[in-house]
Design an enzyme around this catalytic site. Sequence first.
Site, PDB file in Angstrom:
ATOM      1  N   ASP A  26     -17.439  11.692  38.629  1.00 22.93           N
ATOM      2  CA  ASP A  26     -16.030  11.803  38.996  1.00 22.93           C
ATOM      3  C   ASP A  26     -15.235  11.677  37.701  1.00 22.93           C
ATOM      4  OD1 ASP A  26     -13.385  11.354  39.656  1.00 22.93           O
ATOM      5  OD2 ASP A  26     -13.815   9.952  41.287  1.00 22.93           O
ATOM      6  N   LYS A  46      -6.262  16.186  38.503  1.00 20.80           N
ATOM      7  CA  LYS A  46      -5.233  15.579  37.663  1.00 20.80           C
ATOM      8  C   LYS A  46      -4.798  16.481  36.512  1.00 20.80           C
ATOM      9  CE  LYS A  46      -6.003  10.707  38.882  1.00 20.80           C
ATOM     10  NZ  LYS A  46      -4.688  10.393  39.464  1.00 20.80           N
ATOM     11  N   PHE A  94     -13.149   4.382  42.324  1.00 20.58           N
ATOM     12  CA  PHE A  94     -12.112   4.973  43.167  1.00 20.58           C
ATOM     13  C   PHE A  94     -12.318   6.475  43.139  1.00 20.58           C
ATOM     14  CE2 PHE A  94      -7.960   6.963  43.833  1.00 20.58           C
ATOM     15  CZ  PHE A  94      -7.620   6.401  45.050  1.00 20.58           C
TER      16      PHE A  94
END
Length: 392
Positions: free
Chosen positions: A209, A239, A124
Amino acid sequence: MGVYSRTPLAFERGEGARLYTTEGEAYLDCMAGIAVNALGHANPKLVAVLKDQAEKLWHTSNIFTIPGQTRLAKALTDASFADVVFFTNSGSEAIEVAIKTARKYHWAKGHPERIDIIGFDGSFHGRTLGAINAAGNPNYLEGFGPPLPGFIHLPYGDFDAIKAAVGPTTAAIILEPVQGEGGARSWPEQMLRDIRALCDETGTLLIYDEIQCGLGRTGKLFAHEWAGEAGPDIMALAKALGGGFPVGACVATAEAARGMTVGSHGSTYGGNPLAMAVGEAALAEIVKPELMTHVREVAGFFTQQLSGLVERYPDVVEEIRGKGLLIGLKLKTPNREFMQHARDNRLLIAGGGDNCVRLLPPLNLTLEEASEAIGKLEASCEAARAKAKEPA
């Protein structure tokens, strides 16, 4: 737009690892905004920095020098493999920069045909068109037109398939060292080293990622550090970088970023003074060795206690996954039902692919709070077991 499947819970304030509803009920937060609030809610240091900067300057433009960018970029490059940084507002945007950087690198070297990005099932990378095509999840691609050219998808963990797929049109391999939404699967460390070696042999760039698994989540500043000499050429972060304030970054070696010259990319809000002030303060806390030691200690406690949970509830919990405080529980009961059982016990956990739930607590969660979470998980297992015994 009706794009969210929301639970009827609303929170009005938070403190540390606690969230409080508008009715004043307290929940233990082991989601942390899905790995975002890495230092807990209303962290006093971040709040103070935010207030201070808010009274000075929020936004100018990237046509001007922004000193906070320089400081945060230096902190990130000092702490990583990278030489250069581009600041974004989100993880998806950081992924877009990573993809563009990889393709522009080969174009700058005289190989414009090298555009293919190799990704993996269960990944994702965000919700932009580029990000969903990089991940290839059909659920997220459906309805948004044909798949974009230049993206190849392989089975997770199949190194032979990777070797076979890398060819003269390959630009980069992109992966999460520890998958988040895909079910908390951690890439074997030796395979990360093998992929790094393959990229070196073939002139392929390696993109990590680490939007969810990076910045201390696994007990090292970056998840790939567990694999030793397996660092990337380009890495996407977000994040935890803002501790709850929107900020992301794409970091890269100077060589990988050689094609990103003046005018090749830009952002209106990316790297704004407010975001930089909070990001600088958050990173200063996250890089402290004592916090990483604490993460490893709490993660070890969770691993031990969750192993006991698997033994006591083999009909509910099948497997423990993940690394550090990115913890996955693969379930034998429906994960959405289990999340509701957890909420009934005033515990917040995240969902995940492959019928998993994820624990993504603040990095400064105490051992006492971790023990409390285990108790709530046990109660949730009891509820799941009782639910399974109910007549159809």
